[in-house]
Motif scaffolding. Structure first.
Motif, PDB file in Angstrom:
ATOM      1  N   UNK A  53       0.835  -1.203   0.000  1.00 21.95           N
ATOM      2  CA  UNK A  53       0.000   0.000   0.000  1.00 21.95           C
ATOM      3  C   UNK A  53       0.873   1.257   0.000  1.00 21.95           C
ATOM      4  N   UNK A  54       1.982   1.216   0.750  1.00 24.42           N
ATOM      5  CA  UNK A  54       2.887   2.364   0.785  1.00 24.42           C
ATOM      6  C   UNK A  54       3.479   2.618  -0.601  1.00 24.42           C
ATOM      7  N   UNK A  55       3.864   1.531  -1.289  1.00 26.09           N
ATOM      8  CA  UNK A  55       4.405   1.675  -2.640  1.00 26.09           C
ATOM      9  C   UNK A  55       3.369   2.256  -3.597  1.00 26.09           C
ATOM     10  N   UNK A  56       2.109   1.860  -3.445  1.00 30.38           N
ATOM     11  CA  UNK A  56       1.036   2.379  -4.288  1.00 30.38           C
ATOM     12  C   UNK A  56       0.873   3.881  -4.083  1.00 30.38           C
ATOM     13  N   UNK A  57       0.981   4.315  -2.837  1.00 33.41           N
ATOM     14  CA  UNK A  57       0.833   5.745  -2.549  1.00 33.41           C
ATOM     15  C   UNK A  57       2.047   6.547  -3.041  1.00 33.41           C
ATOM     16  N   UNK A  58       3.212   5.912  -3.008  1.00 35.86           N
ATOM     17  CA  UNK A  58       4.398   6.574  -3.557  1.00 35.86           C
ATOM     18  C   UNK A  58       4.204   6.851  -5.046  1.00 35.86           C
ATOM     19  N   UNK A  59       3.663   5.869  -5.767  1.00 36.50           N
ATOM     20  CA  UNK A  59       3.414   6.050  -7.195  1.00 36.50           C
ATOM     21  C   UNK A  59       2.384   7.158  -7.450  1.00 36.50           C
ATOM     22  N   UNK A  60       1.337   7.177  -6.610  1.00 36.31           N
ATOM     23  CA  UNK A  60       0.327   8.229  -6.736  1.00 36.31           C
ATOM     24  C   UNK A  60       0.959   9.603  -6.525  1.00 36.31           C
ATOM     25  N   UNK A  61       1.822   9.688  -5.529  1.00 38.59           N
ATOM     26  CA  UNK A  61       2.478  10.952  -5.210  1.00 38.59           C
ATOM     27  C   UNK A  61       3.355  11.421  -6.362  1.00 38.59           C
ATOM     28  N   UNK A  62       4.056  10.476  -6.994  1.00 40.25           N
ATOM     29  CA  UNK A  62       4.943  10.827  -8.096  1.00 40.25           C
ATOM     30  C   UNK A  62       4.169  11.303  -9.327  1.00 40.25           C
ATOM     31  N   UNK A  63       2.941  10.794  -9.500  1.00 39.53           N
ATOM     32  CA  UNK A  63       2.146  11.143 -10.681  1.00 39.53           C
ATOM     33  C   UNK A  63       1.387  12.454 -10.535  1.00 39.53           C
ATOM     34  N   UNK A  64       1.317  12.973  -9.327  1.00 42.85           N
ATOM     35  CA  UNK A  64       0.584  14.228  -9.128  1.00 42.85           C
ATOM     36  C   UNK A  64       1.283  15.374  -9.871  1.00 42.85           C
ATOM     37  N   UNK A  65       0.533  16.200 -10.582  1.00 46.63           N
ATOM     38  CA  UNK A  65       1.160  17.362 -11.237  1.00 46.63           C
ATOM     39  C   UNK A  65       1.696  18.328 -10.184  1.00 46.63           C
ATOM     40  N   UNK A  66       2.821  18.965 -10.520  1.00 46.80           N
ATOM     41  CA  UNK A  66       3.416  19.917  -9.580  1.00 46.80           C
ATOM     42  C   UNK A  66       2.727  21.266  -9.762  1.00 46.80           C
ATOM     43  N   UNK A  67       2.040  21.726  -8.746  1.00 47.47           N
ATOM     44  CA  UNK A  67       1.336  23.001  -8.794  1.00 47.47           C
ATOM     45  C   UNK A  67       2.156  24.079  -8.104  1.00 47.47           C
ATOM     46  N   UNK A  68       2.177  25.261  -8.714  1.00 50.15           N
ATOM     47  CA  UNK A  68       2.835  26.407  -8.098  1.00 50.15           C
ATOM     48  C   UNK A  68       1.819  27.163  -7.252  1.00 50.15           C
ATOM     49  N   UNK A  69       2.224  27.667  -6.096  1.00 51.23           N
ATOM     50  CA  UNK A  69       1.278  28.468  -5.301  1.00 51.23           C
ATOM     51  C   UNK A  69       0.876  29.709  -6.078  1.00 51.23           C
TER      52      UNK A  69
END
Length: 744
Positions: free
Chosen positions: A486-502
């Motif tokens: 499950x931790x590995x799955x969340x790592x992949x999700x985190x990596x795929x998130x687009x990088x948003x600028x404030x």
């Protein structure tokens, strides 16, 4: 002493980081070598790299001088302590690096870094990284060479002089009559360009400019962001504006000479002016030929000469017909009435129109420059803060005139009311880009942008919360065997998130005027006051007015109608010719002059200037007081000549509060302030507990801060019964009756 890498970055802060980091690393390598190298050649190689990448020539020259003086003794010392063999090997390595770096465009063909001089040597260079860096640099430079527009400061400041204005006009706007431009689109679209100014400062990056013909664009943004530079680039066709589109830029005041004001406007259409000169010249030649032919009439010996004269006359007749046709197509016969109407709308009386331009002050000469541009009717009209040089009647005329303008207008302005009336679209310049708000005046733009900003902020905050949620789970169960999948799955999700600028936060300023000590009325009272110059010309006559601690008075009227004179009488700077002025004995007045910058010693910093003119406080107290008007950090300790116009105005506002005034008397306070400064000033006036008397042309500022409207007109100063909007409608009605407001 700063490191070599820091020196390189400081000298070229705006160029691509790939180039600057490569140059920094290269010079660091040179500094540590113990071989005998040609330091001059190495520094010149780095210099060429930086210049081609867009760095400032002056900053790069200073950098190179510093590197030569710093590295020469260091390399000499290292080289003395090394062996001859080591010197040779390292010299070969460095030479091979420079050969490679000279290979592609900047750098040249290909060199095998593993084999130099026919034998294998050990290289300390990471070949793959070097080749990758070279490819990136070359791609960036090729792209930039196609799209970069760079200005030196001198190029921006050196506008055409009177002597070459005609030549400049005709080069920028070639004459196209007889349908030459028919069928060609007058829309402007310039894709993917960079814009630099001065010492490598980038204003716009990979930007596109789109202007639809017939639209009126308001270009807005903070002071100093480069809006005026963009207008200059367009006006000089440094950006790729199609040749068939005529351009005029109102930037500098007309030079004063003996030319009459009306003639100055007529002469602004250079092609018409030169066609009229051609008409006079050809007509004069025809008269001379006619006279010469008459002298030869009846003499058989002059038959050949008479034929030559007839041929020349026929050619001149043809040329004159062509000139007549061109003048007719541009409606030259209507030019004088149209020029007079424009001048009348901008406040020039019939008598003033026949005065020489040298008789007018700077503000009136700027109006002449505006009249010249309106008269020429260019396809692209560029206006830079036009309301700064106009009074309320003239701004009202201009906004009404532009509403019917058939071509494209691009105007830089902070006047919200003016933009609300004129603009069909808004372009927001910020963060080296242009954002477009179609079918928007200023109010619609502001509401739309605020909604965009809130949505972006909400999206950013939601993603940050989600990222935090994922990261918390990952940190908690990363090393838990049961939860590792499950931790590995969340790592992949985190990596795929687009990088948003404030989202960008708006610049906010806060002005604070000090609290007011109470006084008993009357505070200031004028009874039957008149003022006339020694020449006998009366400026104001029989004025009755009083100013109290709760007064919020706006004074409007045409330039030259006596508004500033009235302020000087009120404040005691001049004495009235007749009548009485009563002031409370304990009254203190804070006076903001229209030309406040002229009174500043720009060689001093703000703290020193305030201490000199308003002594008695510590440096910390002065800095704290300046901070209340947005002059924070080291700004208060910089020479005021280095401050922007808006920053100088803020210093002047700060000085108003140093004597704890009961009444603020403000003469054109909105000039030089951007939107944030105008908002801060309006809020500070609203919170001020004393009285305010303000001369202003900014309709929004008047609407937000004033309860009474007084009008200066024909020597009289009278209270107006309505609002500023009603006053503007009255102006248009009077102009319509006088035939000043016209159709295009």
């Amino acid at each position: 002493m700063p490191s070599i890498a820091d020196q390189v970055r400081k000298a070229a802060p705006a160029i691509d980081t790939v180039v600057s980091e490569y140059c920094a690393g290269y010079m660091n390598h040179i500094s540590t070598t113990s071989s005998a190298v040609d330091l001059q050649a190495e520094v010149e190689f780095v210099r060429d790299l930086l210049l081609n990448a867009g760095a400032s020539p002056r900053a790069v020259a200073t950098l190179c001088e510093g590197l030569l003086s710093e590295l020469a003794p260091l390399i000499a010392q290292q080289s003395q302590s090394s062996t001859a063999a080591k010197k040779l090997d390292q010299a070969l390595v460095i030479g091979s690096q420079r050969d490679i770096a000279s290979s592609v465009g900047l750098f040249g063909g290909n060199v095998d870094i593993d084999s130099v001089g026919g034998r294998k040597i050990d290289s300390r260079v990471d070949k793959k990284k070097l080749e990758k860096a070279e490819r990136k640099i070359q791609a960036k430079l090729e792209k930039r060479a196609m799209k970069t527009v760079e200005y030196e400061a001198s190029k921006l400041l050196n506008a055409p002089t009177d002597e070459d204005y005609d030549k400049f006009f005709m080069e920028i706007n070639p004459l196209m009559l007889g349908g030459a431009a028919q069928g060609k689109s007058k829309d402007i679209k310039i894709d993917n360009f960079d814009l630099y100014v001065g010492a490598g400062k980038r204003i716009l990056s990979d930007t596109s400019l789109t202007l639809a013909y017939g639209h009126r664009y308001g270009l807005i943004g903070q002071n100093g962001i480069g809006k005026s530079t963009l207008l200059r680039a367009l006006s000089r066709r440094e950006l790729a504006v199609p040749k068939h589109i005529t351009i005029l830029h109102v930037e500098q005041e007309v030079t004063g000479d003996d030319t009459l004001a009306l003639q100055s406007v007529l002469d602004a259409d250079v092609w018409r002016k030169h066609l009229l000169l051609d008409q006079d010249r050809i007509t004069k030649q025809l008269v001379e030929l006619e006279a010469k032919a008459g002298e030869l009439e009846g003499n058989p010996e002059t038959e050949e000469e008479r034929k030559a004269i007839e041929s020349e006359r026929s050619e001149l007749d043809s040329m004159l017909s062509e000139v007549y046709a061109k003048l007719s197509e541009m409606e030259s016969d209507k030019a004088e009435s149209r020029a007079a109407s424009i001048l009348a709308g901008l406040g020039f009386s019939a008598a003033q129109q026949m005065n020489p331009t040298k008789s007018f002050s700077g503000g009136w000469r700027m109006r002449l420059a505006l009249a010249r541009a309106l008269f020429c009717k260019p396809d692209l009209l560029l206006l830079d803060e036009p309301s700064n040089m106009l009074d309320v009647p003239s701004i009202t005329f201009l906004s009404h005139y532009l509403q019917g303008y058939p071509s494209t207008v691009l105007v830089v302005s902070h006047d919200r009311a003016f933009l609300n009336e004129v603009a069909t679209d808004i372009i927001h310049q910020h963060s080296e880009r242009l954002d477009y708000y179609k079918n928007s005046n200023f109010d619609l733009f502001y509401a739309t942008r605020e909604e965009r900003r809130k949505n972006l902020k909400r999206e950013y905050e939601n993603q940050m919360a989600y990222r935090k949620h994922l990261q918390t789970f990952i940190d908690k169960f990363r090393y838990n065997a049961a939860k590792s999948q499950e931790a590995q799955s969340r790592i992949k999700k985190l990596e795929k998130l687009p990088i948003l600028e404030p989202p960008e936060e708006d610049q906010t300023l806060t002005f604070r005027f000090p609290q007011v000590e109470k006084l008993s009325p009357p505070i200031i009272q004028l009874e039957n006051v008149s003022f006339a110059y020694s020449t006998g010309r009366t400026i104001i006559s029989a004025v009755d007015m009083d100013v109290q601690l709760d007064s919020r008075i706006a004074l409007v009227g045409a330039n030259g109608s006596g508004k500033t004179t009235l302020l000087k009488v009120l404040t005691g700077q001049v004495n009235p010719t007749s009548g009485m002025v009563s002031r409370n004995a304990r009254l203190r007045i804070g006076y903001f002059a229209q030309h406040h910058i002229d009174a500043m010693d720009l060689n001093l910093n703000a703290v020193a200037w305030m201490a000199k003119n308003w002594p008695g406080k510590s440096e910390e107290e002065y800095r704290r007081h300046l901070g209340a008007f947005g002059i924070t950090g080291t700004l208060g300790l910089q020479k005021m000549q280095l401050l922007s116009g808006g920053q100088k105005s803020r210093v002047a506002f700060a000085c108003l509060g140093l004597n704890n005034p009961h009444i603020l008397v403000l003469d054109e306070p909105s000039n030089h302030l951007d939107t944030a400064g105008l908002d801060a000033l309006a809020e500070a006036i609203d919170k001020f507990e004393g009285g305010v008397l303000m001369v202003s042309h900014d309709v929004t500022m008047i609407s937000r801060t004033s309860k009474q409207l007084w009008v200066c007109e024909e020597g009289k100063v009278l209270k107006y019964p309505g609002t500023i909007e009603q006053y503007k409608q009255d102006i248009l009605a009077k102009a319509d009756e006088a035939g000043v407001v016209q159709k295009h």
